[in-house]
Design a protein around this motif. Structure first.
Motif, PDB file in Angstrom:
ATOM      1  N   ALA A  75       0.840  -1.205   0.000  1.00 32.39           N
ATOM      2  CA  ALA A  75       0.000   0.000   0.000  1.00 32.39           C
ATOM      3  C   ALA A  75       0.867   1.243   0.000  1.00 32.39           C
ATOM      4  CB  ALA A  75      -0.931  -0.012   1.219  1.00 32.39           C
ATOM      5  N   ALA A  76       0.263   2.380  -0.275  1.00 40.08           N
ATOM      6  CA  ALA A  76       0.970   3.660  -0.301  1.00 40.08           C
ATOM      7  C   ALA A  76       1.436   4.023   1.106  1.00 40.08           C
ATOM      8  CB  ALA A  76       0.060   4.754  -0.854  1.00 40.08           C
ATOM      9  N   ALA A  77       2.594   4.689   1.174  1.00 42.21           N
ATOM     10  CA  ALA A  77       3.150   5.086   2.471  1.00 42.21           C
ATOM     11  C   ALA A  77       2.210   6.021   3.213  1.00 42.21           C
ATOM     12  CB  ALA A  77       4.515   5.756   2.269  1.00 42.21           C
ATOM     13  N   SER A  78       1.538   6.929   2.481  1.00 40.52           N
ATOM     14  CA  SER A  78       0.619   7.864   3.120  1.00 40.52           C
ATOM     15  C   SER A  78      -0.578   7.150   3.723  1.00 40.52           C
ATOM     16  CB  SER A  78       0.145   8.912   2.096  1.00 40.52           C
ATOM     17  OG  SER A  78      -0.419   8.288   0.950  1.00 40.52           O
ATOM     18  N   VAL A  79      -1.044   6.092   3.072  1.00 38.71           N
ATOM     19  CA  VAL A  79      -2.174   5.310   3.595  1.00 38.71           C
ATOM     20  C   VAL A  79      -1.746   4.523   4.821  1.00 38.71           C
ATOM     21  CG1 VAL A  79      -3.758   3.410   3.071  1.00 38.71           C
ATOM     22  CG2 VAL A  79      -3.308   5.172   1.354  1.00 38.71           C
ATOM     23  N   VAL A  80      -0.558   3.928   4.774  1.00 37.78           N
ATOM     24  CA  VAL A  80      -0.038   3.179   5.916  1.00 37.78           C
ATOM     25  C   VAL A  80       0.102   4.086   7.129  1.00 37.78           C
ATOM     26  CG1 VAL A  80       1.971   1.935   6.805  1.00 37.78           C
ATOM     27  CG2 VAL A  80       1.118   1.447   4.509  1.00 37.78           C
ATOM     28  N   ALA A  81       0.526   5.334   6.914  1.00 39.37           N
ATOM     29  CA  ALA A  81       0.679   6.288   8.018  1.00 39.37           C
ATOM     30  C   ALA A  81      -0.647   6.533   8.724  1.00 39.37           C
ATOM     31  CB  ALA A  81       1.251   7.604   7.493  1.00 39.37           C
ATOM     32  N   VAL A  82      -1.741   6.503   7.979  1.00 43.35           N
ATOM     33  CA  VAL A  82      -3.076   6.687   8.571  1.00 43.35           C
ATOM     34  C   VAL A  82      -3.530   5.423   9.283  1.00 43.35           C
ATOM     35  CG1 VAL A  82      -5.502   7.187   8.102  1.00 43.35           C
ATOM     36  CG2 VAL A  82      -3.719   8.416   6.849  1.00 43.35           C
ATOM     37  N   VAL A 244       4.032  14.199  -1.359  1.00 41.86           N
ATOM     38  CA  VAL A 244       4.951  15.144  -2.001  1.00 41.86           C
ATOM     39  C   VAL A 244       6.172  14.448  -2.586  1.00 41.86           C
ATOM     40  CG1 VAL A 244       6.456  17.134  -1.619  1.00 41.86           C
ATOM     41  CG2 VAL A 244       4.193  17.055  -0.549  1.00 41.86           C
ATOM     42  N   MET A 245       6.797  13.543  -1.826  1.00 41.56           N
ATOM     43  CA  MET A 245       8.070  12.957  -2.239  1.00 41.56           C
ATOM     44  C   MET A 245       7.906  11.715  -3.116  1.00 41.56           C
ATOM     45  SD  MET A 245      10.227  13.417   1.317  1.00 41.56           S
ATOM     46  CE  MET A 245      11.799  13.205   0.486  1.00 41.56           C
ATOM     47  N   LEU A 246       6.810  10.980  -2.925  1.00 40.30           N
ATOM     48  CA  LEU A 246       6.602   9.765  -3.717  1.00 40.30           C
ATOM     49  C   LEU A 246       5.516   9.926  -4.768  1.00 40.30           C
ATOM     50  CD1 LEU A 246       6.782   7.069  -0.868  1.00 40.30           C
ATOM     51  CD2 LEU A 246       8.607   7.803  -2.418  1.00 40.30           C
ATOM     52  N   GLY A 247       4.853  11.083  -4.760  1.00 39.28           N
ATOM     53  CA  GLY A 247       3.808  11.336  -5.749  1.00 39.28           C
ATOM     54  C   GLY A 247       2.607  10.432  -5.582  1.00 39.28           C
ATOM     55  N   GLU A 248       2.294  10.056  -4.350  1.00 41.25           N
ATOM     56  CA  GLU A 248       1.182   9.133  -4.121  1.00 41.25           C
ATOM     57  C   GLU A 248      -0.167   9.813  -4.325  1.00 41.25           C
ATOM     58  OE1 GLU A 248       3.427   6.126  -0.984  1.00 41.25           O
ATOM     59  OE2 GLU A 248       1.957   7.558  -0.227  1.00 41.25           O
ATOM     60  N   HIS A 249      -1.144   8.990  -4.642  1.00 43.13           N
ATOM     61  CA  HIS A 249      -2.486   9.487  -4.950  1.00 43.13           C
ATOM     62  C   HIS A 249      -3.134  10.118  -3.732  1.00 43.13           C
ATOM     63  CE1 HIS A 249      -6.649   9.541  -6.367  1.00 43.13           C
ATOM     64  NE2 HIS A 249      -6.989   8.892  -5.273  1.00 43.13           N
ATOM     65  N   VAL A 250      -3.797  11.243  -3.935  1.00 39.05           N
ATOM     66  CA  VAL A 250      -4.567  11.887  -2.876  1.00 39.05           C
ATOM     67  C   VAL A 250      -5.922  12.283  -3.453  1.00 39.05           C
ATOM     68  CG1 VAL A 250      -3.596  14.171  -3.400  1.00 39.05           C
ATOM     69  CG2 VAL A 250      -4.601  13.732  -1.153  1.00 39.05           C
ATOM     70  N   SER A 251      -6.962  12.050  -2.680  1.00 41.89           N
ATOM     71  CA  SER A 251      -8.319  12.370  -3.115  1.00 41.89           C
ATOM     72  C   SER A 251      -9.076  12.978  -1.941  1.00 41.89           C
ATOM     73  CB  SER A 251      -9.034  11.100  -3.593  1.00 41.89           C
ATOM     74  OG  SER A 251      -9.265  10.213  -2.495  1.00 41.89           O
ATOM     75  N   PRO A 252     -10.205  13.641  -2.215  1.00 44.46           N
ATOM     76  CA  PRO A 252     -11.010  14.181  -1.108  1.00 44.46           C
ATOM     77  C   PRO A 252     -11.400  13.111  -0.084  1.00 44.46           C
ATOM     78  CG  PRO A 252     -11.747  15.098  -3.194  1.00 44.46           C
ATOM     79  CD  PRO A 252     -10.751  14.036  -3.535  1.00 44.46           C
ATOM     80  N   ARG A 253     -11.645  11.879  -0.546  1.00 45.81           N
ATOM     81  CA  ARG A 253     -12.012  10.799   0.370  1.00 45.81           C
ATOM     82  C   ARG A 253     -10.853  10.475   1.317  1.00 45.81           C
ATOM     83  NH1 ARG A 253     -15.703   6.377   0.026  1.00 45.81           N
ATOM     84  NH2 ARG A 253     -16.227   7.018  -2.100  1.00 45.81           N
ATOM     85  N   ILE A 254      -9.629  10.394   0.767  1.00 46.43           N
ATOM     86  CA  ILE A 254      -8.467  10.095   1.598  1.00 46.43           C
ATOM     87  C   ILE A 254      -8.229  11.222   2.596  1.00 46.43           C
ATOM     88  CG2 ILE A 254      -5.948   9.831   1.573  1.00 46.43           C
ATOM     89  CD1 ILE A 254      -6.197   8.253  -0.987  1.00 46.43           C
ATOM     90  N   VAL A 255      -8.337  12.468   2.143  1.00 46.03           N
ATOM     91  CA  VAL A 255      -8.143  13.609   3.043  1.00 46.03           C
ATOM     92  C   VAL A 255      -9.183  13.601   4.148  1.00 46.03           C
ATOM     93  CG1 VAL A 255      -8.190  16.125   3.214  1.00 46.03           C
ATOM     94  CG2 VAL A 255      -7.041  15.033   1.281  1.00 46.03           C
ATOM     95  N   THR A 256     -10.448  13.361   3.796  1.00 45.65           N
ATOM     96  CA  THR A 256     -11.526  13.326   4.790  1.00 45.65           C
ATOM     97  C   THR A 256     -11.297  12.221   5.809  1.00 45.65           C
ATOM     98  OG1 THR A 256     -13.119  14.185   3.180  1.00 45.65           O
ATOM     99  CG2 THR A 256     -14.009  13.082   5.127  1.00 45.65           C
ATOM    100  N   GLY A 257     -10.943  11.032   5.317  1.00 46.41           N
ATOM    101  CA  GLY A 257     -10.696   9.905   6.224  1.00 46.41           C
ATOM    102  C   GLY A 257      -9.504  10.146   7.123  1.00 46.41           C
ATOM    103  N   ALA A 258      -8.419  10.710   6.563  1.00 39.79           N
ATOM    104  CA  ALA A 258      -7.224  10.975   7.354  1.00 39.79           C
ATOM    105  C   ALA A 258      -7.509  11.981   8.460  1.00 39.79           C
ATOM    106  CB  ALA A 258      -6.096  11.480   6.459  1.00 39.79           C
TER     107      ALA A 258
END
Length: 283
Positions: A75-82, A244-258
């Motif tokens: 999975a994406a690093a940003s998702v794992v962080a959440v 920012v550094m890995l260019g991972e996908h970000v969406s309103p759903r991910i931002v809201t959930g995070a």
């Protein structure tokens, strides 16, 4: 604390870079092998507490990091962080069932918000394709929560001493698991780029030796109610660095959930007001 959280936040990126070329169990086994060598002088028996030390080392080392790095590989690093923030509500729930701790309404709100936030992130179309990685990360969070509950009864064991036993138990277990469940280790090691070895060094020296010990140093000198909420900076930076550094996908759903998950963890991390007690109480 900002330095510590920056190191931990960037560690999600370093781990993701590392497991792109090295199998996750091999990468993590090598990390703890290096850590074991560095902490060799602190490997001393904990008289009367070795059973507890071994249990904590198992859940906070081999299980937690093995599952976590498999999750990072999928999975994406940003998702794992959440998703990794589930360890806070997991630890709270375990403390209720096994330690008899009382949790009031405000903290139940925090638990529910955290689970809702992670669920929102997990069902983003881009994340749902890597749902197995999310599940491995959630299992890693549960393992860390079990270790945290076990630590509540651990005393007279130094930080470096506990870390040394964790490293010496985790390294052979994960390297052995890599031999059983992974393949192509030799080719992966011989073809690994310098950035992969730099990532391995960062996770070992930065996240483990510097990050964890700096955190314990602060806990010994400042109130937990101050340090625990500040530690939330770490996953926030992990999300930012991943995007920012890995260019991972970000969406309103991910931002809201995070945001929902981090608010929930924040509610759990900040203790409520306690009734005044008699003066001169010794702690």
């Amino acid at each position: 604390m900002l330095l510590t959280c920056t190191i931990w936040g960037f560690n999600f990126v370093a781990a993701k870079v590392g497991v792109r070329e090295l199998p996750p169990l091999l990468f993590t086994g090598l990390r703890f092998g290096m850590l074991a060598i560095a902490l060799l002088p602190f490997l001393k028996p904990a008289r009367g507490r070795m059973r507890d030390v071994l249990v904590i080392a198992l859940f906070n080392g081999a299980f937690h990091f093995g599952l976590m790095f498999i999750g990072i590989a999928m999975a994406a690093a940003s998702v794992v962080a959440v998703v990794a923030q589930l360890n806070v509500p997991f630890a709270t729930l375990l403390s209720i069932f096994f330690l008899g701790e009382v949790v009031h309404a405000r903290r139940w709100v925090g638990i529910v918000l955290t689970f809702i936030g992670v669920t929102i992130v997990s069902f983003d179309p881009h994340v749902f394709d890597a749902l197995t990685g999310v599940l491995f990360t959630a299992a890693a969070a549960l393992s860390a929560a079990i270790a945290a509950v076990c630590m509540r009864s651990l005393s007279n064991v130094g930080v470096f001493q506990l870390q040394s036993w964790t490293a010496f138990i985790t390294a052979p277990m994960l390297l052995g698991a890599s031999l059983i469940f992974e393949s192509g280790q030799g080719a992966a090691i011989s073809n690994a780029q310098p950035i992969t070895w730099a990532a391995l060094l960062f996770t070992t020296i930065g996240a483990s030796l510097i990050g964890h010990n700096a955190y314990y140093y602060l806990l010994q000198r400042y109130e937990v109610s101050l340090i625990a909420p500040l530690s939330l900076i770490s996953p926030l930076l992990g999300v930012v660095f991943g995007i920012v550094m890995l260019g991972e996908h970000v969406s309103p759903r991910i931002v809201t959930g995070a945001v929902t998950a981090f608010v929930g963890v924040g509610v759990l991390a900040v203790p409520g007001r306690r009734p005044r007690t008699v003066k001169n109480t010794q702690v």
